[in-house]
Design an enzyme around this catalytic site. Structure first.
Site, mmCIF file in Angstrom:
data_model
loop_
_atom_site.group_PDB
_atom_site.id
_atom_site.type_symbol
_atom_site.label_atom_id
_atom_site.label_comp_id
_atom_site.label_asym_id
_atom_site.label_seq_id
_atom_site.Cartn_x
_atom_site.Cartn_y
_atom_site.Cartn_z
ATOM 1 C CB CYS A 238 2.757 6.892 3.044
ATOM 2 S SG CYS A 238 3.203 5.582 4.288
ATOM 3 C CB CYS B 55 0.876 -2.443 12.956
ATOM 4 S SG CYS B 55 1.290 -1.590 11.336
ATOM 5 C CD GLU C 264 -2.773 -1.104 2.660
ATOM 6 O OE1 GLU C 264 -3.231 -0.089 3.074
ATOM 7 O OE2 GLU C 264 -2.715 -2.357 3.135
#
Ligand code: SAH
Length: 346
Positions: free
Chosen positions: A102, A116, A89
């Site tokens: 990111c 997470c 991602e």
């Protein structure tokens, strides 16, 4: 062989020479690869060379499988496909000063932080430098029409960058190369759950990266409850390495602290954290945890966050609240990939 996109001009020069081409072709190829051109578009190269590249070289390492744009703030959540059918991602965030991407550094993650989503199935494999470069190229392609470009990177996608040290460093050297994307190292943040040896090694690289430590707790006992890495290294040993980083680079470091209701967000925790950080050249980035219901971990309330920050500030600790972005598009690490794996019955 390292896919072309993760190679530096000198390496491409050697490759071109081994193909009987003049060395300067390496520099031309580097420029065009880092512009995101496909081989057909590299008109500066001869036709036979383009043909050879197309037939002998691997296809681009990353494609975009899904993109979701937030209606609230223009944040775009990306799901990238890799050539071996894995996916990772990314998030593209638009700020007034430019676009931040990111970047993921591994498929999954081995560190096991309880909150997470990236780590739920462990680490599948490291990403290559080319696959990290590919993420930036995909994002730039997406931005092209609006005249924007990625100008900052945060290595805060899935993965622990210091567990994939060599490829991450190679990636940084490629994207900061003046003949390529020419990003400034000062505009790249490397975020780690805190591996002291890796931090010390990074300190010696002569790079001005911003180092972020995911601290998330004011003491070892609390940290052990949410971050398995705390069983291996104490906070003191980790902060010591961060201090060494500061001393070597002159860059103050950032502490990431996600406020979790009934875990680390009380006024006492804020006092403890202030005491812990006295004397360090650092800045605290606070964020409300993106709630993980499966683990019974909930983000702290607005009131708790405001009180926490007030206490830090009153104690002379530099702290700001990081805006949460893209809440409506599964902005938090690993959530989108997890959803896709579930949908595919994996
Ligand atoms: N492995 C590295 C980088 C990837 S995680 C690290 O640990 O820093 C990027 C950041 O997102 C880390 O600060 C991590 O602790 C944080 N994070 C992960 N899950 C989160 C959640 N549910 N809510 C808020 N922050 C989260």
């Amino acid at each position: 062989m390292e896919a072309l996109w993760g190679m530096l001009p000198e390496e491409l020069k050697t490759l071109m020479q081994s193909w009987g081409e003049p060395g300067y072709r390496g520099g031309q190829l580097f420029k065009d690869l880092q512009k995101g051109l496909d081989f057909d578009g590299m008109t500066v190269l001869s036709k036979p060379l383009r043909e050879r590249l197309r037939t002998e070289m691997p296809v681009p390492p990353v494609t975009i499988l899904e993109q979701h744009e937030s209606q609230e703030d223009g944040t775009v959540k990306l799901l990238y496909g890799l050539n071996d059918r894995n996916c990772v991602e990314g998030v593209l965030m638009r700020y007034h000063y430019g676009v931040t991407l990111c970047v993921s550094t591994q498929v999954g993650c081995a560190m096991g932080c309880l909150f997470c989503a990236s780590t739920l199935d462990g680490c599948v494999r490291n990403l290559t430098a080319a696959e990290m470069v590919g993420q930036v190229l995909c994002a730039n392609r997406l931005l092209k029409d609006s005249g924007e470009r990625v100008s900052r990177l945060v290595l805060m996608g899935s993965g622990e960058p210091l567990n994939n040290y060599d490829e991450v460093l190679r990636f940084i050297r490629v994207v900061t190369h003046p003949d390529g994307m020419n990003l400034s190292t000062r505009r790249i943040s490397l975020s780690t759950c805190g591996l002291p040896d890796g931090i010390r090694r990074l300190a010696k690289e002569g790079l001005e990266l911003t180092l972020s430590l995911s601290l998330h707790a004011p003491d070892d006992e609390t940290r052990k409850k949410i971050m398995p890495v705390a069983h291996r290294y104490t906070i003191a040993a980790t902060l010591d390495a961060c201090r060494a980083y500061y001393e070597a680079t002159g860059r103050r470091f950032i502490l990431e602290y996600a406020l979790i209701d009934r875990v680390n967000a009380s006024p006492e925790d804020a006092q403890k954290l202030s005491k812990l950080l006295k004397g360090y050249n650092c800045h605290v980035n606070l964020i409300a945890l993106n709630t993980v219901k499966e683990r019974n971990l909930y983000g702290a309330s607005e009131r708790q966050i405001a009180r926490f920050i007030d206490i830090l500030t009153a104690n002379g600790i530099s702290a700001t609240r990081r805006r949460t972005m893209g809440d409506d598009i599964e902005g938090a690490c690993g959530q989108l990939r997890k959803k896709r794996l579930e949908e595919n019955g994996q």
